[in-house]
Design a protein around this motif. Structure first.
Motif, PDB file in Angstrom:
ATOM      1  N   UNK A 298       0.835  -1.210   0.000  1.00  0.00           N
ATOM      2  CA  UNK A 298       0.000   0.000   0.000  1.00  0.00           C
ATOM      3  C   UNK A 298       0.868   1.258   0.000  1.00  0.00           C
ATOM      4  N   UNK A 299       1.991   1.226   0.715  1.00  0.00           N
ATOM      5  CA  UNK A 299       2.926   2.360   0.694  1.00  0.00           C
ATOM      6  C   UNK A 299       3.495   2.547  -0.709  1.00  0.00           C
ATOM      7  N   UNK A 300       3.846   1.440  -1.373  1.00  0.00           N
ATOM      8  CA  UNK A 300       4.360   1.523  -2.748  1.00  0.00           C
ATOM      9  C   UNK A 300       3.323   2.177  -3.655  1.00  0.00           C
ATOM     10  N   UNK A 301       2.070   1.742  -3.539  1.00  0.00           N
ATOM     11  CA  UNK A 301       1.010   2.296  -4.388  1.00  0.00           C
ATOM     12  C   UNK A 301       0.777   3.775  -4.100  1.00  0.00           C
ATOM     13  N   UNK A 302       0.834   4.153  -2.826  1.00  0.00           N
ATOM     14  CA  UNK A 302       0.601   5.552  -2.444  1.00  0.00           C
ATOM     15  C   UNK A 302       1.643   6.483  -3.037  1.00  0.00           C
ATOM     16  N   UNK A 303       2.884   5.998  -3.098  1.00  0.00           N
ATOM     17  CA  UNK A 303       3.996   6.855  -3.531  1.00  0.00           C
ATOM     18  C   UNK A 303       4.471   6.537  -4.947  1.00  0.00           C
ATOM     19  N   UNK A 304       3.747   5.663  -5.648  1.00  0.00           N
ATOM     20  CA  UNK A 304       4.186   5.203  -6.966  1.00  0.00           C
ATOM     21  C   UNK A 304       4.238   6.344  -7.979  1.00  0.00           C
ATOM     22  N   UNK A 305       5.323   6.356  -8.746  1.00  0.00           N
ATOM     23  CA  UNK A 305       5.458   7.277  -9.870  1.00  0.00           C
ATOM     24  C   UNK A 305       5.612   6.425 -11.129  1.00  0.00           C
ATOM     25  N   UNK A 306       5.546   7.052 -12.283  1.00  0.00           N
ATOM     26  CA  UNK A 306       5.690   6.303 -13.532  1.00  0.00           C
ATOM     27  C   UNK A 306       7.139   6.023 -13.901  1.00  0.00           C
ATOM     28  N   UNK A 307       8.069   6.334 -13.008  1.00  0.00           N
ATOM     29  CA  UNK A 307       9.469   6.011 -13.274  1.00  0.00           C
ATOM     30  C   UNK A 307       9.610   4.505 -13.383  1.00  0.00           C
ATOM     31  N   UNK A 308      10.355   4.070 -14.374  1.00  0.00           N
ATOM     32  CA  UNK A 308      10.504   2.640 -14.669  1.00  0.00           C
ATOM     33  C   UNK A 308      10.898   1.821 -13.443  1.00  0.00           C
ATOM     34  N   UNK A 309      11.863   2.318 -12.646  1.00  0.00           N
ATOM     35  CA  UNK A 309      12.322   1.565 -11.477  1.00  0.00           C
ATOM     36  C   UNK A 309      11.213   1.406 -10.439  1.00  0.00           C
ATOM     37  N   UNK A 310      10.443   2.464 -10.222  1.00  0.00           N
ATOM     38  CA  UNK A 310       9.369   2.411  -9.224  1.00  0.00           C
ATOM     39  C   UNK A 310       8.302   1.399  -9.634  1.00  0.00           C
TER      40      UNK A 310
END
Length: 163
Positions: free
Chosen positions: A18-30
């Motif tokens: 959920x933390x990953x989804x909250x802070x997700x950007x479209x950067x390839x690594x993320x």
């Protein structure tokens, strides 16, 4: 039950995702990191898909975050044919909720103030649909339905045969 336990994320894993989804950007690594997290826990596909679907259905979510989550969904789908135990479950599980996801994206498109922002969202979402067509991820009729739903157009039905 040990089997059921393996099919759900631990509290820590769910919080992390959920933390990953909250802070997700479209950067390839993320997007890649979140995809690897999901695919490495494919036995929990049902819970992961529910979490992603919920995150894509929150109307207040900023557009860049919604687009990043859509990219994550797309990457998971693209890799769902990988030789990873249970990875193929993602495709059918997403298919069950995909119409709701695109209805929500459409609401976001129609509520977006600013023509340039709306056009950018429209472009990014329709690009994902075009890629899914190329990958033959879902039947063309479903992709057409999703696009119509997103764009707020009536869904074309197959023409009746001529008498």
């Amino acid at each position: 039950d040990a089997k059921a336990r393996r099919e759900t994320l631990s509290d820590r894993e769910r919080d992390d995702f959920e933390d990953m989804l909250r802070t997700l950007t479209s950067e390839r690594d993320a997007v890649g990191d979140a995809m690897v997290f999901a695919l490495s826990r494919a036995e929990c596909a049902k819970e992961l898909v529910e979490t992603i679907t919920e995150s894509l259905s929150i109307d207040e979510t900023p557009i860049p975050t919604k687009v990043a989550r859509l990219h994550l969904m797309s990457d998971i789908l693209h890799n769902s044919s990988a030789a990873i135990s249970k990875a193929s479950m993602f495709r059918s599980l997403f298919e069950a909720s995909i119409k709701d996801i695109f209805d929500s994206l459409g609401r976001k498109l129609r509520s977006t103030e600013g023509r340039i922002t709306a056009e950018a969202l429209k472009d990014k979402v329709t690009r994902v649909l075009r890629v899914w067509e190329v990958w033959s991820l879902y039947p063309p009729q479903l992709i057409e339905t999703l696009e119509a739903s997103f764009l707020g157009r009536p869904v074309r039905t197959a023409a009746a045969p001529a008498a």
